[in-house]
Write an enzyme that holds these catalytic residues in place. Structure first.
Site, mmCIF file in Angstrom:
data_model
loop_
_atom_site.group_PDB
_atom_site.id
_atom_site.type_symbol
_atom_site.label_atom_id
_atom_site.label_comp_id
_atom_site.label_asym_id
_atom_site.label_seq_id
_atom_site.Cartn_x
_atom_site.Cartn_y
_atom_site.Cartn_z
ATOM 1 N N ASP A 207 1.490 4.920 -6.435
ATOM 2 C CA ASP A 207 0.881 3.873 -6.444
ATOM 3 C C ASP A 207 1.068 2.485 -7.430
ATOM 4 O OD1 ASP A 207 1.230 1.185 -3.900
ATOM 5 O OD2 ASP A 207 -0.690 0.848 -5.845
ATOM 6 N N HIS A 341 6.870 0.077 3.630
ATOM 7 C CA HIS A 341 5.484 -0.558 4.822
ATOM 8 C C HIS A 341 4.912 -2.327 3.719
ATOM 9 C CE1 HIS A 341 3.983 0.772 0.827
ATOM 10 N NE2 HIS A 341 2.777 0.415 0.806
ATOM 11 N N ASP A 342 6.047 -2.234 2.696
ATOM 12 C CA ASP A 342 5.904 -3.803 1.581
ATOM 13 C C ASP A 342 6.865 -4.156 1.752
ATOM 14 O OD1 ASP A 342 3.191 -3.049 0.974
ATOM 15 O OD2 ASP A 342 4.711 -1.895 -1.213
HETATM 16 C C1 GLC Z 1 1.543 -1.413 -3.380
HETATM 17 C C2 GLC Z 1 2.252 -0.638 -2.662
HETATM 18 C C3 GLC Z 1 0.933 -2.078 -1.985
HETATM 19 C C4 GLC Z 1 -0.048 -2.355 -1.989
HETATM 20 C C5 GLC Z 1 0.289 -2.475 -3.640
HETATM 21 C C6 GLC Z 1 -1.285 -2.645 -4.141
HETATM 22 O O1 GLC Z 1 2.893 -1.999 -4.324
HETATM 23 O O2 GLC Z 1 2.878 -0.450 -1.648
HETATM 24 O O3 GLC Z 1 0.540 -1.929 -0.721
HETATM 25 O O4 GLC Z 1 -0.148 -3.475 -1.473
HETATM 26 O O5 GLC Z 1 0.615 -2.106 -4.468
HETATM 27 O O6 GLC Z 1 -1.525 -1.496 -4.443
#
Ligand code: GLC
Ligand code: CA
Length: 582
Positions: A207, A341-342
């Site tokens: 991530d 998911h984002d």
């Molecule tokens: C990444 C993840 C997201 C999360 C962010 C902070 O972008 O995909 O879902 O909110 O990192 O960890």
């Protein structure tokens, strides 16, 4: 796979298709309304039936739950609402038995504020864990502005009284950034990664990995500097840390070397020309990175996820995907995704999710995703044609991003109506509503109350009915996955854009040695002629078509609204015009 010799080193993760499961949303096994590991365990047969190769699961570690698992409290424990370590082991083993590889999401840029490291760190400047995080001592005055993406005030620093200093958080204040410049932090994180490899994971999705290294002099970044040097985007600045490549090399040496695993990084802020630095084989860093240039299209630049009223522009779309594809002709290998998911749902964002074209446009998007020269990622539910839910009220949302920005806007102007309207297009919860398994109550996701509202279209859009319908999106995706597997040129072959100037048709050739494939995609709800054909291919040259037939005119092929067709094995049928400037 055939006898052809690909132009580059063959790797299983180049030939693979990734299926992403957001466990919270996938399948609930115990009626508490939250998807869990046993639910996933019982769905492995379904995942394998699609014909995908790698299963990526979003974080299931013990977390404080502000950001659905991206705020980790204990890297070596499972969040009880998802199950136990034994449940996770069952998932890993079941995936392996079905011939799937499985990778886990690792959040190493930050922890939860409730992680024992941070709880200890924030007590005193003398604490051994203080240096595990980044601090700005109050005696130096106010810290230089940093953007906190999920902060109510948009601030990336938060004051901590006991240490009389500010800690850095690129995301929410509940997610303090780890100090990778401290070797002890890296040593502990590598140990955690080894722990998970020993459980049998076949790799990681890291991530926000491009953000890990920081310039700890914390120079002032004015709006002018941000604009000139960093594309007016904090993500670009955050990805410019001085030791990023050193740490990636070290991680490869210390953790990944000698294991047959894949290292995939979420890579915000990396322009295409820099991508090979991360994934070229001789660099010894990562295997794959995921870029943000595609999913940024159709948003107003500089504004927080504001949809462009004109939608996205097909010239820009082709340019982004062609540039990123070409980038890896030199070295490395790419990835492609149209949802996760984002993001809002793929069909709502890039297709047309109205009743008339939802199925057709979703099939077209999958045809694109699965015929490009990159490792494709499918997000759970897209294979059913699930669409964005478009909440109308703030209390329907669960997502921290939506809530924090809403609070910021309401505090500032007392009015967030426009923002709520924009979130219907861009909000992350659009892609997080529960998986639609059946037409029955709660879409067969749970027997309890779902943690996030279920899309009311589930009586029409669900796995059960799509299994029975040979013309469903689900069965189309299965066919495409089979075709990709059987045609190495669709994986390793060259990519040549055919329609440079067309504002609606995206067509390209994939070819390697004697195999040539032409992919024709009409990204519009109007008919469009395609005139790059020199002669008419035979009916049995059609590999896949989302319509029952084709309509030929004297001037060429008439593509129906959202028509997608792939022709196989006919290099001489296509007229490849010299490329005009992109
Ligand atoms: C990444 C993840 C997201 C999360 C962010 C902070 O972008 O995909 O879902 O909110 O990192 O960890
Ligand atoms: Ca549950």
């Amino acid at each position: 796979m055939g006898t052809i010799t690909p132009p580059i080193t063959r790797k299983w993760w180049k030939e693979a298709v990734v299926y992403q499961v957001y466990p919270r949303t996938f399948k609930d096994s115990n009626g508490d309304g939250i998807g869990d590991l046993q639910g996933l365990h019982h769905s492995i047969d379904y995942i394998a039936s699609l014909g995908v190769d790698i299963l990526w699961i979003n974080p299931v570690f013990q977390s404080s739950g502000y950001d659905n698992g991206y705020d980790i409290v204990d890297f070596k424990a499972i969040q009880p609402e998802y199950g136990t370590m034994a449940d996770l082991q069952q998932v890993i083993d079941a995936a392996h038995r079905k011939g799937l590889r499985i990778i886990i999401d690792m959040v190493v840029n930050h922890t939860s504020e409730r992680h024992e490291w941070f709880r200890s760190a924030r007590t005193s400047r003398e604490d051994v864990y203080y240096k595990f995080y980044h601090w700005w001592p109050a005696e130096k005055g106010d810290p230089p502005y940093r953007c906190g993406f999920f902060d109510t005030d948009g601030q990336g620093w938060r004051y901590n009284k006991p240490t009389d200093s500010w800690y850095l958080h690129y995301f929410s204040p509940e997610q303090p950034d780890l100090n990778w410049e401290n070797p002890e932090v890296r040593r502990q994180l590598y140990d955690i990664l080894r722990f998970w490899l020993a459980k049998g994971f076949d790799g990681f999705r890291f991530d926000a990995l491009t953000f890990i290294s920081k310039d700890t002099t914390f120079p002032g970044i004015t709006p002018a500097i941000l604009k000139e040097k960093y594309h007016d985007d904090w993500g670009h600045y955050y990805a410019s840390g001085p030791h990023l490549h050193d740490y990636l090399k070290e991680m490869r040496r210390e953790v990944l070397a000698g294991h047959d695993v894949v290292a995939i990084a979420e890579a915000p802020g990396i322009p295409p020309e820099d991508a090979p630095l991360f994934v070229a084989e001789d660099r010894g860093e990562l295997d794959l990175i995921t870029h943000f240039d595609g999913i940024a299209l159709g948003y107003v630049p500089g504004e927080f996820k504001k949809p462009d009223p004109n939608g996205y522009n097909m010239h820009e779309f082709k340019k982004v995907y062609t540039t990123w594809s070409d980038t890896y002709n030199r070295a490395g290998w790419g990835t492609i995704y149209l949802g996760n998911h984002d993001q809002p749902r793929m069909v709502s964002r890039w297709g047309d999710d109205g009743d008339k074209f939802r199925t057709l446009s979703e099939k077209l998007l999958f045809t694109f995703l699965l015929t490009m020269r990159s490792t494709p990622f499918i997000y759970n539910g897209d294979e059913l044609g699930m669409k964005s839910i478009r909440f109308t009220r703030i209390d329907e949302y669960e997502d921290i991003e939506t809530h924090r920005i809403y609070d910021r806007l309401v505090a500032k102007s007392g009015d967030a109506a426009d923002f709520l309207h924009d979130q219907q297009v861009t909000g992350r919860d659009n892609g997080r509503t529960p998986m639609q398994w059946t037409a029955g109550p709660n879409a067969g996701f749970t027997t309890g109350t779902p943690w996030l509202k279920i899309n009311p279209d589930h009586p029409q859009v669900n796995r059960e009915s799509e299994e029975r319908d040979p013309a469903s999106v689900l069965n189309y995706v299965r066919r495409l996955l089979l075709i990709r597997r059987q045609c190495p040129a669709l994986i390793y072959g060259d990519y040549t854009l055919l329609t440079h100037d067309d504002s609606r048709v995206y067509a390209y050739i994939r070819s390697w040695e004697v195999s040539t494939y032409a992919v024709l995609l009409n990204f519009s709800d109007a008919e469009n002629t395609f005139d790059h054909l020199l002669s008419q291919p035979a009916a049995n040259d059609i590999l896949i078509n989302n319509y029952p037939g084709l309509r030929w005119l004297r001037t060429g092929l008439l593509l129906a609204p959202w028509q997608a067709v792939v022709f196989g094995c006919l290099p001489t049928h296509f007229h490849v015009r010299p490329s005009s400037p992109r």
